[in-house]
Motif scaffolding. Structure first.
Motif, PDB file in Angstrom:
ATOM      1  N   TYR A  53       5.112   4.384   9.134  1.00  0.00           N
ATOM      2  CA  TYR A  53       4.275   5.564   9.323  1.00  0.00           C
ATOM      3  C   TYR A  53       2.839   5.281   8.892  1.00  0.00           C
ATOM      4  CZ  TYR A  53       8.884   7.834   9.347  1.00  0.00           C
ATOM      5  OH  TYR A  53      10.187   8.184   9.608  1.00  0.00           O
ATOM      6  N   SER A  54       1.920   5.992   9.498  1.00  0.00           N
ATOM      7  CA  SER A  54       0.519   5.858   9.109  1.00  0.00           C
ATOM      8  C   SER A  54       0.318   6.468   7.728  1.00  0.00           C
ATOM      9  CB  SER A  54      -0.382   6.571  10.119  1.00  0.00           C
ATOM     10  OG  SER A  54      -1.691   6.688   9.623  1.00  0.00           O
ATOM     11  N   LEU A  55      -0.249   5.694   6.831  1.00  0.00           N
ATOM     12  CA  LEU A  55      -0.472   6.186   5.482  1.00  0.00           C
ATOM     13  C   LEU A  55      -1.478   7.331   5.469  1.00  0.00           C
ATOM     14  CD1 LEU A  55       0.121   5.872   2.476  1.00  0.00           C
ATOM     15  CD2 LEU A  55      -1.597   4.056   2.377  1.00  0.00           C
ATOM     16  N   GLU A  56      -2.524   7.194   6.249  1.00  0.00           N
ATOM     17  CA  GLU A  56      -3.592   8.193   6.232  1.00  0.00           C
ATOM     18  C   GLU A  56      -3.248   9.433   7.053  1.00  0.00           C
ATOM     19  OE1 GLU A  56      -6.277   8.135   4.377  1.00  0.00           O
ATOM     20  OE2 GLU A  56      -5.782   6.150   3.543  1.00  0.00           O
TER      21      GLU A  56
ATOM     22  N   LEU B 239       0.894  14.927   5.029  1.00  0.00           N
ATOM     23  CA  LEU B 239       2.071  15.692   4.612  1.00  0.00           C
ATOM     24  C   LEU B 239       1.934  16.172   3.179  1.00  0.00           C
ATOM     25  CD1 LEU B 239       5.007  16.705   4.874  1.00  0.00           C
ATOM     26  CD2 LEU B 239       5.752  14.393   4.238  1.00  0.00           C
ATOM     27  N   VAL B 240       1.535  15.271   2.300  1.00  0.00           N
ATOM     28  CA  VAL B 240       1.388  15.629   0.891  1.00  0.00           C
ATOM     29  C   VAL B 240       0.307  16.701   0.703  1.00  0.00           C
ATOM     30  CG1 VAL B 240       0.648  14.767  -1.362  1.00  0.00           C
ATOM     31  CG2 VAL B 240       2.258  13.445   0.013  1.00  0.00           C
ATOM     32  N   HIS B 241      -0.785  16.561   1.427  1.00  0.00           N
ATOM     33  CA  HIS B 241      -1.862  17.552   1.336  1.00  0.00           C
ATOM     34  C   HIS B 241      -1.369  18.925   1.793  1.00  0.00           C
ATOM     35  CE1 HIS B 241      -5.892  19.217   1.402  1.00  0.00           C
ATOM     36  NE2 HIS B 241      -5.709  19.603   2.664  1.00  0.00           N
TER      37      HIS B 241
ATOM     38  N   PRO C 224       0.806  -1.226   0.000  1.00  0.00           N
ATOM     39  CA  PRO C 224       0.000   0.000   0.000  1.00  0.00           C
ATOM     40  C   PRO C 224       0.839   1.276   0.000  1.00  0.00           C
ATOM     41  CG  PRO C 224      -0.954  -1.591   1.493  1.00  0.00           C
ATOM     42  CD  PRO C 224       0.374  -2.157   1.068  1.00  0.00           C
ATOM     43  N   VAL C 225       1.960   1.263   0.718  1.00  0.00           N
ATOM     44  CA  VAL C 225       2.827   2.441   0.756  1.00  0.00           C
ATOM     45  C   VAL C 225       3.494   2.649  -0.597  1.00  0.00           C
ATOM     46  CG1 VAL C 225       4.884   3.460   1.806  1.00  0.00           C
ATOM     47  CG2 VAL C 225       3.226   2.246   3.233  1.00  0.00           C
ATOM     48  N   VAL C 226       3.988   1.570  -1.188  1.00  0.00           N
ATOM     49  CA  VAL C 226       4.626   1.666  -2.503  1.00  0.00           C
ATOM     50  C   VAL C 226       3.630   2.137  -3.560  1.00  0.00           C
ATOM     51  CG1 VAL C 226       5.650   0.296  -4.370  1.00  0.00           C
ATOM     52  CG2 VAL C 226       6.457   0.008  -2.028  1.00  0.00           C
TER      53      VAL C 226
END
Length: 284
Positions: free
Chosen positions: A170-173, A179-181, A142-144
């Motif tokens: 790290y938590s994906l959500e 961070l990306v948002h 899921p991370v990849v």
């Protein structure tokens, strides 16, 4: 027995791992890195040859390790010291449930299939041994997949995994996507966000509210617009990895002399403390 000859930093990093791989992949066919430093069919590297000559657990039984669990015996046979074993045990777990066939080999195979080089696999496994406790399907993929979705190439994904394998913890959500948002809200495009994280994956490990956001506010307080900040972070994302104290001091010195620009700030942040001190004396 380990060689006492000096080795370059990358090789020193890989010495424990090369031993891990030499045993763990026994009988496992993977043309990408069976040779561990050489192409298929080529002679094994001198490092691997030395590692394969290390004493086995049975040969070292006199050191008081006769009652080891199978997992512990395997890890000790790979060349781990008592100190390393304690760290791995604390971070990963080496009880009887630690199965080499089910946990170690699948992770090594998955990393190789992901496109990581021998050196990158070494960096990932040594840097984050808890990888062996994760399921590729449930935790790693899921991370990849997310890294690919934000615009990273396969090579960039491999680079991030090698340099910051902790990203899988790290938590994906709540951490990565947040961070990306936030970076997008500053004004960075998707492509720029992907480039920034690929260049400086340690950004993913920094706290947004207590670390990253205050630093961006420091830049705003010094007169930088969000567009300028976004442009700076695209080419120099490591700016946010410096301490707030260092960032504030360097900007203060530059601004006092009317020299504060995106370019000058980057140049000065890259200076050593001694070089920047010499730079300051020019204005005394």
């Amino acid at each position: 027995r380990r060689s006492t000859r000096a080795a370059s930093p990358p090789l020193l990093l890989l010495l424990p791992l090369c031993s891990v791989l030499a045993v763990a992949v026994s009988g496992w066919q993977s043309s990408s890195w069976l040779a561990l430093g050489g192409s298929p069919g080529s002679p094994k590297s001198p490092i691997v040859a030395r590692l394969l000559r290390r004493p086995t657990v049975a040969q070292r039984s006199s050191s008081g390790r006769e009652s080891l669990t199978p997992a512990e015996a395997h890890l000790f046979s790979l060349g781990l010291s008592d100190e390393q074993m304690a760290k791995v045990s604390a971070r990963f777990g080496v009880d009887s449930s630690c199965d080499v066939e089910r946990k170690v080999k699948p992770i090594l195979s998955w990393l190789a299939d992901l496109g990581l080089t021998d050196l990158q696999i070494g960096q990932a496994v040594i840097g984050f041994p808890r990888l062996f406790g994760y399921s590729p399907e449930q935790k790693l993929k899921p991370v990849v997949q997310w890294l690919s979705e934000i615009g990273m190439s396969d090579a960039q994904v491999a680079k991030v995994v090698a340099r910051r394998p902790q990203i899988f913890g790290y938590s994906l959500e709540s951490k990565l996507k947040t961070l990306v948002h936030w970076l997008s809200e500053i004004g960075m495009t998707d492509a720029h966000v992907a480039k920034a994280i690929a260049t400086c994956p340690s950004l993913c490990g920094l706290s947004l509210p207590s670390n990253l956001m205050p630093k961006v506010q420091l830049l705003r307080d010094r007169g930088f617009s969000d567009a300028q900040i976004a442009g700076t972070l695209t080419v120099f994302p490591a700016l946010l990895t410096y301490s707030s104290k260092r960032l504030a001091h360097h900007m203060s010195v530059l601004q006092a002399q009317g020299l504060l620009t995106q370019t000058s700030m980057r140049s000065c942040m890259l200076m050593t403390d001694a070089d920047f001190a010499n730079f300051e004396t020019r204005f005394d």
